[in-house]
Design a protein around this motif. Sequence first.
Motif, PDB file in Angstrom:
ATOM      1  N   UNK A   1       0.836  -1.269   0.050  1.00  0.00           N
ATOM      2  CA  UNK A   1       0.151  -0.155  -0.059  1.00  0.00           C
ATOM      3  C   UNK A   1       0.807   1.235  -0.104  1.00  0.00           C
ATOM      4  N   UNK A   2       2.231   1.179   0.655  1.00  0.00           N
ATOM      5  CA  UNK A   2       2.746   2.479   0.627  1.00  0.00           C
ATOM      6  C   UNK A   2       3.322   2.638  -0.667  1.00  0.00           C
ATOM      7  N   UNK A   3       3.694   1.738  -1.385  1.00  0.00           N
ATOM      8  CA  UNK A   3       4.274   2.081  -2.923  1.00  0.00           C
ATOM      9  C   UNK A   3       3.310   2.042  -3.928  1.00  0.00           C
ATOM     10  N   UNK A   4       1.831   1.818  -3.709  1.00  0.00           N
ATOM     11  CA  UNK A   4       0.921   1.708  -4.857  1.00  0.00           C
ATOM     12  C   UNK A   4      -0.198   2.244  -4.279  1.00  0.00           C
ATOM     13  N   UNK A   5      -0.736   3.532  -4.735  1.00  0.00           N
ATOM     14  CA  UNK A   5      -2.084   3.981  -4.213  1.00  0.00           C
ATOM     15  C   UNK A   5      -3.370   3.266  -4.535  1.00  0.00           C
ATOM     16  N   UNK A   6      -3.035   2.521  -5.521  1.00  0.00           N
ATOM     17  CA  UNK A   6      -4.253   1.575  -5.960  1.00  0.00           C
ATOM     18  C   UNK A   6      -4.679   0.338  -5.107  1.00  0.00           C
ATOM     19  N   UNK A   7      -3.459   0.054  -4.231  1.00  0.00           N
ATOM     20  CA  UNK A   7      -3.619  -1.049  -3.454  1.00  0.00           C
ATOM     21  C   UNK A   7      -3.651  -0.519  -1.743  1.00  0.00           C
ATOM     22  N   UNK A   8      -3.996   0.726  -1.637  1.00  0.00           N
ATOM     23  CA  UNK A   8      -3.963   1.395  -0.551  1.00  0.00           C
ATOM     24  C   UNK A   8      -4.812   0.672   0.646  1.00  0.00           C
ATOM     25  N   UNK A   9      -6.044   0.083   0.251  1.00  0.00           N
ATOM     26  CA  UNK A   9      -6.979  -0.639   1.181  1.00  0.00           C
ATOM     27  C   UNK A   9      -7.006  -2.131   0.766  1.00  0.00           C
ATOM     28  N   UNK A  10      -5.865  -2.870   0.565  1.00  0.00           N
ATOM     29  CA  UNK A  10      -5.667  -4.193   0.256  1.00  0.00           C
ATOM     30  C   UNK A  10      -5.798  -4.920   1.521  1.00  0.00           C
TER      31      UNK A  10
END
Length: 431
Positions: free
Chosen positions: A126-135
């Motif tokens: 999540x810290x590297x990809x905004x798209x997966x911030x709620x993974x």
Amino acid sequence: MPKSVLIVGCGVFGLSTALELLEQGYTVTAIDRYKPPSPWSAACDYNKIIRAEYTDLKYSRLAIEAMQGWRHHPLFKPVYNECGRLMITPSYHTGRQKFEALGIRNLHFLGEGKKIEYFHGGFDVASHFKHFRENHIQSNENSKFNPESGLGHAGDSLKVLYERCKELGCEFVFGEDGEAKELKIVEGRTCVVTKSGLVFKADQVLVAMGANSGKLVDLNHQQSATGLFVTHIKLTPEEHEFYKDLPILFDAEMGYFFPPDPRTRILKVALPGSGASNNVINPHDTSDILSLPRFHNLNPTDTMPKSFVKKAKLLLAKYVPNLSYHELFDSKVCWIADTQDSDFIIDKVPGFNGLYVATGDSGHAYKFLPIIGKYIVQRLDGSLSREWSKAWRWKNVSGEFDPTQCEWRVVDDFPDLSSIDWALENSKSKL
């Protein structure tokens, strides 16, 4: 005068070969039931993965060569998106873990893969990809990201190649006139008879019909048609703006999905860990059975198993929960031509004069679209290297073909189409 070549099938192998032959001055005729991108081609799609990680060093080299074509060739550069690929592999599946680790070691050996990053747990991702911030990736799950992977706009790339081949003088024949039904030997030459009764002949004939090649040519169980399940969701304009630069998310167990298509905002979800067969009477031996494709455009109720609806939703919910509410649509079976060792079959057909096959894609041929035609032409003119001649040779296979034993496949279930309880859908979308 240049030699004449008849190509049967206008997918990846067929069009790539046609382009190479035309550029070398051959006379080329190419036939198919449908104009590219044919709905019978595995590449009739929004996108396909382009990557270079292989356990076999020679395929690593080949993939690196193909990547240069995607990045720099004027035909392919516009239909390539180097968006990167995030890979998650279950720790308990040691076969897949070894498969990926060796692939990366091969890249390093060849001086590539230097930008690959490794992550631990969901917070790191999540810290590297905004798209997966709620993974919902677990803290003990590891992942790796290769920014030098990407996607090819599959259907568009076939259209581009088709138009270029037309410009160079390829004669294309479609419809019933172009649908190959039978091979015949006339005056010592191999001829192809189509559904309408037309007879095509040339100095050399190349059958490149993908998973359907076994219908025309007796491949002696060297390949088997495997159906993989694909579905889609459509993003809102706001969602598309947020996810348009999404990397490919590849979970070896659950499935994978791509950035949304830039024209339609459609996001493709694939569930490759489990496949399916379509066992029918072998057209070359009525005492035998063979898995051959059952194409979606002729069987629109072939969507995906009802149980897979939940699997697709769980995949989205784990990585991009904001998108898991979307209705799944245009679900279908994508047919690939599995071989037991995942090598292609590019060789002369025994018992025929001037007949060759280029098939056995095993779900990984598309990435070689910019260059594979060069190697197929080398097989036609006898200049193919000993290494590739051995790998892609016509093989004598003993025993039944078992696609679940492919080293890269994480198998959950592998039903026959006859036993599937299909999901019902209302909405449809076309490429």
